[in-house]
Scaffold this motif. Sequence first.
Motif, PDB file in Angstrom:
ATOM      1  N   LYS A  52       0.810  -1.227   0.000  1.00 39.15           N
ATOM      2  CA  LYS A  52       0.000   0.000   0.000  1.00 39.15           C
ATOM      3  C   LYS A  52       0.841   1.273   0.000  1.00 39.15           C
ATOM      4  O   LYS A  52       0.347   2.348  -0.284  1.00 39.15           O
ATOM      5  CB  LYS A  52      -0.869   0.055   1.274  1.00 39.15           C
ATOM      6  N   SER A 139      -8.073  -0.959   3.334  1.00 40.88           N
ATOM      7  CA  SER A 139      -8.635  -0.902   1.990  1.00 40.88           C
ATOM      8  C   SER A 139      -7.505  -1.180   0.988  1.00 40.88           C
ATOM      9  O   SER A 139      -6.359  -0.793   1.217  1.00 40.88           O
ATOM     10  CB  SER A 139      -9.261   0.465   1.757  1.00 40.88           C
ATOM     11  N   ASN A 141      -6.015  -0.153  -1.636  1.00 42.18           N
ATOM     12  CA  ASN A 141      -5.585   0.915  -2.537  1.00 42.18           C
ATOM     13  C   ASN A 141      -4.246   1.443  -2.061  1.00 42.18           C
ATOM     14  O   ASN A 141      -3.827   1.162  -0.935  1.00 42.18           O
ATOM     15  CB  ASN A 141      -6.606   2.069  -2.504  1.00 42.18           C
ATOM     16  N   SER A 147     -10.500   4.353  -2.260  1.00 42.88           N
ATOM     17  CA  SER A 147     -10.665   2.920  -1.953  1.00 42.88           C
ATOM     18  C   SER A 147     -11.339   2.195  -3.120  1.00 42.88           C
ATOM     19  O   SER A 147     -12.176   2.769  -3.816  1.00 42.88           O
ATOM     20  CB  SER A 147     -11.525   2.740  -0.697  1.00 42.88           C
ATOM     21  N   HIS A 227      -7.163  12.532   2.288  1.00 35.37           N
ATOM     22  CA  HIS A 227      -7.199  11.083   2.200  1.00 35.37           C
ATOM     23  C   HIS A 227      -8.332  10.733   1.253  1.00 35.37           C
ATOM     24  O   HIS A 227      -9.126  11.600   0.904  1.00 35.37           O
ATOM     25  CB  HIS A 227      -7.446  10.497   3.598  1.00 35.37           C
ATOM     26  N   TYR A 228      -8.445   9.511   0.843  1.00 36.21           N
ATOM     27  CA  TYR A 228      -9.522   9.091  -0.076  1.00 36.21           C
ATOM     28  C   TYR A 228      -9.549  10.001  -1.306  1.00 36.21           C
ATOM     29  O   TYR A 228     -10.604  10.367  -1.802  1.00 36.21           O
ATOM     30  CB  TYR A 228     -10.897   9.150   0.614  1.00 36.21           C
TER      31      TYR A 228
HETATM   32 MG    MG Z   1      -8.176   3.066   3.536  1.00 39.10          MG
END
Ligand code: MG
Length: 333
Positions: A52, A139, A141, A147, A227-228
């Motif tokens: 990751k 997750s 990703n 994600s 994030h995301y």
């Molecule tokens: Mg995550």
Amino acid sequence: MNIQSCSLRDEVITAAALLRAGKTVAFPTETVYGLGADAGNSTAVRRVFEIKGRPLGHPLIIHIAGAGDIETWAKDVPDMAFRLAERFWPGPLTLVLRRKAWVPDLVTGAQDGVALRVPLHPVALALLRAFGGGVAAPSANRFGGVSPTEARHVFEELGGKVDLILDGGSCAIGIESTILSLIETMPTILRPGGLPVTALTEAIGMQPALALSSGQSIRCPGMLPRHYAPRTMMEAEPSEAIWDRCCELEAAGERVGVLALTDPLAQSAIQRQTTVVVVMPPDPPGYARRLYTALRRLDSEGLDRLLVERPPMNFEWLAVNDRLRRATQVWRE
Ligand code: MG
Ligand code: TXA
């Protein structure tokens, strides 16, 4: 690495054997796809961090087959944990409880708590039962990114590095689980998510506290302000301003992507040749289900900027707004 196409039973048996051998397996859950490793095997878990690109020290959720496994990992478990587990597991609720001493530091970030969840997906549950232990899984990703909600997202992003990807279709919920800590003085939501706050409030008999996002421990990557996030620069605008902003950017020569909430906006936007519009469902669960796929799609168009039409600011939209805030660089009230 390959995406298995044999029967579900065979796939799951192969995946469980890989986990036992210290390998990594990406698997579907009802929220998002997870990148799993044997939670009791620090070497295997370390590989998840490497794949990751996640800094060591950020804790991982341990996926278990049922509430009967809680006390393998947690001690001093309050009754409320069992009550919530009975009501919401399997499902999109992660409980943070006091860790047992043996739980690897790599999984807990050497914190006092351990995060546990039972996912509501037949493939995930079959895998957990066949494996027989806990599966630590963030997750699937790259750190900080969007994600995955389909197996092909995992394949595109991490394909060469994961030992096996189980394909269980599109994730029904589409955003990550709600994380509730039961080791604070009050039940505290560390991350809003797939389980609505209202459902928790009703079950607990009071509204849980909400952890302030940006001030939280840096060890919680899902709580970092950014994030995301897609790679394309992204701004959130209120409905009444988004179209003017879109015109302004177009006039400056930018190619714009719009994550729209209202249809009339989309109608006018669609006529613009340089603007790509995705119209999102008007209800929070529908919006959440489509959010990450829509962000991925817009991010792949090579646009200069993404604009998000801000959803209403209320409890129903809490989790979606949380993810949008973290995905955007600019948030206009
Ligand atoms: Mg995550
Ligand atoms: O829906 C989900 O929760 C998905 C699926 C795969 O289960 N998983 C997921 O994992 O979103 P991840 O690693 O992307 O996000 C987990 C969040 C992080 O913000 C992490 O800091 C927090 O859970 N977390 C994990 N263990 C914790 C702990 N012991 N104490 C506090 N927070 C913890």
